[in-house]
Design a protein around this motif. Structure first.
Motif, PDB file in Angstrom:
ATOM      1  N   PHE A  22      47.175  45.730  17.534  1.00  0.00           N
ATOM      2  CA  PHE A  22      45.787  46.095  17.231  1.00  0.00           C
ATOM      3  C   PHE A  22      44.921  46.034  18.487  1.00  0.00           C
ATOM      4  N   ARG A  23      45.281  45.124  19.396  1.00  0.00           N
ATOM      5  CA  ARG A  23      44.602  45.022  20.680  1.00  0.00           C
ATOM      6  C   ARG A  23      45.521  44.254  21.620  1.00  0.00           C
ATOM      7  N   ASP A  24      45.708  44.752  22.818  1.00  0.00           N
ATOM      8  CA  ASP A  24      46.564  44.089  23.794  1.00  0.00           C
ATOM      9  C   ASP A  24      46.056  44.413  25.185  1.00  0.00           C
ATOM     10  N   GLY A  25      46.066  43.403  26.055  1.00  0.00           N
ATOM     11  CA  GLY A  25      45.612  43.638  27.421  1.00  0.00           C
ATOM     12  C   GLY A  25      46.441  44.698  28.111  1.00  0.00           C
ATOM     13  N   MET A  26      47.776  44.588  28.021  1.00  0.00           N
ATOM     14  CA  MET A  26      48.656  45.591  28.605  1.00  0.00           C
ATOM     15  C   MET A  26      49.836  45.866  27.693  1.00  0.00           C
ATOM     16  N   ASN A  27      50.673  44.901  27.429  1.00  0.00           N
ATOM     17  CA  ASN A  27      51.935  44.938  26.695  1.00  0.00           C
ATOM     18  C   ASN A  27      53.052  45.448  27.593  1.00  0.00           C
ATOM     19  N   THR A  46      40.136  32.741  46.694  1.00  0.00           N
ATOM     20  CA  THR A  46      40.440  32.546  45.278  1.00  0.00           C
ATOM     21  C   THR A  46      40.335  33.850  44.507  1.00  0.00           C
ATOM     22  N   GLY A  47      41.398  34.173  43.788  1.00  0.00           N
ATOM     23  CA  GLY A  47      41.391  35.313  42.882  1.00  0.00           C
ATOM     24  C   GLY A  47      41.624  34.860  41.459  1.00  0.00           C
ATOM     25  N   PHE A  48      41.079  35.599  40.520  1.00  0.00           N
ATOM     26  CA  PHE A  48      41.307  35.321  39.094  1.00  0.00           C
ATOM     27  C   PHE A  48      41.741  36.607  38.417  1.00  0.00           C
ATOM     28  N   PHE A  49      42.769  36.507  37.561  1.00  0.00           N
ATOM     29  CA  PHE A  49      43.217  37.680  36.812  1.00  0.00           C
ATOM     30  C   PHE A  49      43.311  37.339  35.331  1.00  0.00           C
ATOM     31  N   LEU A  50      42.678  38.157  34.503  1.00  0.00           N
ATOM     32  CA  LEU A  50      42.703  37.975  33.050  1.00  0.00           C
ATOM     33  C   LEU A  50      43.740  38.912  32.447  1.00  0.00           C
ATOM     34  N   HIS A  51      44.725  38.356  31.772  1.00  0.00           N
ATOM     35  CA  HIS A  51      45.814  39.162  31.233  1.00  0.00           C
ATOM     36  C   HIS A  51      45.491  39.761  29.878  1.00  0.00           C
ATOM     37  N   ILE A  52      44.518  39.225  29.170  1.00  0.00           N
ATOM     38  CA  ILE A  52      44.141  39.742  27.854  1.00  0.00           C
ATOM     39  C   ILE A  52      42.854  40.548  27.995  1.00  0.00           C
ATOM     40  N   LEU A  99      32.922  33.711  38.160  1.00  0.00           N
ATOM     41  CA  LEU A  99      32.276  34.161  39.391  1.00  0.00           C
ATOM     42  C   LEU A  99      32.531  33.227  40.573  1.00  0.00           C
ATOM     43  N   GLY A 100      33.204  32.105  40.338  1.00  0.00           N
ATOM     44  CA  GLY A 100      33.615  31.268  41.461  1.00  0.00           C
ATOM     45  C   GLY A 100      34.725  31.906  42.281  1.00  0.00           C
ATOM     46  N   ALA A 101      35.397  32.906  41.717  1.00  0.00           N
ATOM     47  CA  ALA A 101      36.471  33.599  42.440  1.00  0.00           C
ATOM     48  C   ALA A 101      35.887  34.623  43.402  1.00  0.00           C
ATOM     49  N   ASP A 102      36.698  35.017  44.388  1.00  0.00           N
ATOM     50  CA  ASP A 102      36.316  36.099  45.296  1.00  0.00           C
ATOM     51  C   ASP A 102      36.624  37.469  44.686  1.00  0.00           C
ATOM     52  N   VAL A 103      37.698  37.531  43.903  1.00  0.00           N
ATOM     53  CA  VAL A 103      38.080  38.749  43.199  1.00  0.00           C
ATOM     54  C   VAL A 103      38.362  38.382  41.750  1.00  0.00           C
ATOM     55  N   VAL A 104      37.758  39.106  40.811  1.00  0.00           N
ATOM     56  CA  VAL A 104      38.028  38.933  39.386  1.00  0.00           C
ATOM     57  C   VAL A 104      38.694  40.213  38.899  1.00  0.00           C
ATOM     58  N   GLY A 105      39.934  40.089  38.429  1.00  0.00           N
ATOM     59  CA  GLY A 105      40.707  41.255  38.034  1.00  0.00           C
ATOM     60  C   GLY A 105      40.950  41.307  36.541  1.00  0.00           C
ATOM     61  N   PHE A 106      40.989  42.532  36.029  1.00  0.00           N
ATOM     62  CA  PHE A 106      41.234  42.776  34.609  1.00  0.00           C
ATOM     63  C   PHE A 106      42.333  43.828  34.468  1.00  0.00           C
ATOM     64  N   GLN A 107      42.851  43.971  33.244  1.00  0.00           N
ATOM     65  CA  GLN A 107      43.894  44.953  32.995  1.00  0.00           C
ATOM     66  C   GLN A 107      43.352  46.386  32.989  1.00  0.00           C
ATOM     67  N   ARG A 108      42.170  46.571  32.387  1.00  0.00           N
ATOM     68  CA  ARG A 108      41.648  47.919  32.206  1.00  0.00           C
ATOM     69  C   ARG A 108      40.215  48.006  32.721  1.00  0.00           C
ATOM     70  N   PRO A 109      39.776  49.194  33.155  1.00  0.00           N
ATOM     71  CA  PRO A 109      38.391  49.363  33.621  1.00  0.00           C
ATOM     72  C   PRO A 109      37.346  48.972  32.581  1.00  0.00           C
TER      73      PRO A 109
END
Length: 589
Positions: free
Chosen positions: A491-496, A280-286, A308-318
């Motif tokens: 004003f704030r965007d995960g990626m755009n 299971t992976g999770f990715f947050l787009h915002i 934390l139930g996922a094996d990998v938690v991914g985000f747009q920026r460090p």
């Protein structure tokens, strides 16, 4: 407010209405008196009153319990009655539905003692016993049409993930977009999809409430004040459980599951409870907010444990990944590595995976003759201005649309002449219209665009071409081709991805982009003209720099950005995330 007659539910809801009438609310101001009279007569249901007073569309004069207090009512008693009424309206499924639900999930996952507020609707339908090795889970199923699939949704992340699901012969789990629509497994345009049902009330409390009025503003620097309501949180949990149940049913043993975005943050843990065999992976787009904002969330610990139930938690920026790691340590007391969290004998990988676009497809499509002809017609419809500026956004308070139009107006006041040098295309696709703050934003932007055209435009030569209509794929590509300057100033965007799509479309290496330093893409498109959208003078100066940029400088900057983007396209994003998921799963399964 006009009263709409509808039946009043029995039981606790009727008791609530009776008690409200006893509180003599009709002694208040006219608006309150009208509502109270409707309640007393039984012509307003609990749901209608909630929609008016406690949902996203809250009148300026406050919540109902505040009015009760102002009029001398017993707020404590009212609050208890309101809570009882809410629970009464969260209906249990019929006995036959409960039996169906038992057949869809492992016996160990069915708990008859679950309270009514968390009981799940069954997910059944045609071919409901099919299982898949790859599952994408997102709030919505992309509404792709038949034929070649060239709809208004054919750009961006939905297009990328849809292609991935088709390639892997997987299934997409999500809501159809229609309240009370049928649930079940269906196939359309070459993709299998499992539709998750939601009632109208669930759409309101889960999406319009918890997702759009609590999480969205909180995760975007609280540009607008988030609202917190227990009703919304309860429904959010219930819907996340429903998604987890559906995935547990359609996923084959050892399947790979990729869960996406803020609407489904509890799903990873709920799914692991039922199916620990899944990758299971999770990715947050915002963006993921810093601790000082995230800790406002009443269910903050539950949200962290859900992810934390996922094996990998991914985000747009460090920075978002680091915010998450810090919160896991501070709130949950967990031991962290540089890019990992240790929980329950497992290691959860946490990292940044910047999402991208299909560069090859965009380059191919903008060169099609019909796109080139449409781009020429767009410029002609604008009066063949010297410079075309464009902004393509969803209408949202995070996008900075008002501020960019104000900056453009300041430029028009300085440079507009009889030669018609400038025109601005602003697409602001409507969304979340039932949320009050979005309706207000639309009214302000409408007025501003009209003011600019009235002040600086001429008959047949508008200085702003403004539309709220969704565009099809070809029209988006034609605007990218026609625009000399693209303005992306959230004003704030995960990626755009508009910024990346525009760069990918500039096959002639011409054009300039004005990009907010608060968009995730600013860290990657470092040859863009970066701007602070909160600074009106900086924004005006940045747009002027883009307008006045020499052809040689345009080519130099665009070549550098396009070279980088080709090496970091949508395929590279998928490969990076899936490689991490595969590696961590091999060590923990």
């Amino acid at each position: 407010m006009a009263l709409k007659r509808e039946p009043t539910p029995a039981g606790a809801v009727t008791d609530l209405f009776d008690r409200l009438h006893e509180l003599h609310l009709d002694a208040g101001e006219p608006g309150v008196r009208q509502i109270a009279t409707g309640i007393g007569r039984g012509v307003l249901s609990y749901t209608t009153v909630h929609n008016v007073f406690r949902g996203p569309r809250v009148p300026k004069w406050g919540h109902l319990e505040l009015i009760v207090d102002q009029l001398g009512g017993d707020v404590g008693t009212f609050r208890a009655l309101w809570r009882a009424a809410r629970l009464a309206e969260l209906a249990l499924p019929a006995p036959s539905e409960v039996e169906d639900a038992r057949q869809l999930v492992p016996h160990s996952a069915y708990r008859p003692d679950v309270p009514a507020a968390t009981t799940r609707a069954p997910v059944v339908g045609r071919d409901s016993d099919r299982q898949f090795e790859f599952v994408v889970v997102m709030s919505r199923i992309p509404p792709f049409g038949a034929g070649d699939g060239r709809s208004k949704h054919n750009t961006g992340i939905s297009h990328t993930l849809r292609r991935l699901v088709v390639e892997r012969r997987g299934v997409w789990v999500g809501w159809s977009g229609l309240a009370d629509a049928a649930a079940g497994l269906e196939s359309a345009s070459g993709m299998d999809a499992m539709a998750i049902p939601m009632s109208g009330r669930e759409v309101e409390w889960h999406l319009e409430g918890q997702c759009h009025s609590t999480l969205w503003p909180l995760y975007h620097d609280a540009i607008e004040r988030p609202e917190f309501h227990r009703d919304w949180r309860d429904t959010y949990r219930m819907i996340n459980q429903r998604y987890a149940d559906a995935v547990a049913h359609v996923a084959a043993r050892g399947a790979t599951v990729w869960i996406h975005d803020y609407q489904l943050q509890h799903v990873p843990a709920l799914l692991r409870d039922q199916r620990p065999d899944l990758r299971t992976g999770f990715f947050l787009h915002i963006p993921f907010p810093p601790p000082e904002l995230f800790t406002q969330l009443p269910d903050r610990d539950e949200t962290l444990r859900g992810l934390l139930g996922a094996d990998v938690v991914g985000f747009q920026r460090p920075a978002s990944a680091q915010n998450f790691l810090r919160l896991c340590a501070d709130l949950l007391g967990l031991r962290n590595g540089d890019s990992s969290v240790h929980v329950g004998g497992r290691t959860v990988m946490v990292d940044a995976y910047p999402v991208s676009v299909d560069v090859e497809a965009i380059e191919r499509d903008v060169g099609r003759p019909q796109i080139m002809r449409r781009a020429q017609r767009i410029r002609a419809e604008l009066g063949n201005p010297e410079i075309v500026i464009a902004g393509l956004d969803r209408l949202d308070y995070t996008k900075g649309i008002e501020q960019r139009l104000l900056a453009y107006g300041a430029i028009l006041a300085d440079v507009q002449t009889a030669s018609n040098p400038l025109a601005f295309i602003q697409v602001a696709t409507l969304s979340r219209e039932r949320v009050a703050r979005y309706t207000s934003l639309r009214e302000r932007v409408d007025r501003l665009a009209g003011h600019l055209n009235g002040s600086y435009g001429r008959m047949g030569n508008p200085v702003v071409r403004y539309t709220n209509q969704p565009l099809d794929y070809d029209e988006v590509m034609a605007i990218y081709r026609a625009a000399d300057v693209m303005v992306v100033t959230p004003f704030r965007d995960g990626m755009n991805l508009v910024a990346k799509e525009y760069v990918a479309s500039r096959v002639d290496n011409r054009g300039a982009i004005v990009l907010s330093e608060f968009a995730g893409s600013a860290a990657e498109l470092d040859e863009a003209i970066l701007v602070n959208p909160y600074d009106a003078d900086d924004l005006k100066d940045a747009i002027l720099r883009a307008i006045e940029m020499s052809p040689a400088e345009q080519v130099r900057k665009m070549k550098a950005m396009r070279s980088w983007l080709r090496a970091h396209d949508a395929r590279a994003w998928i490969t990076a995330f899936m490689t991490s998921l595969d590696n961590v799963s091999r060590t923990t399964l």
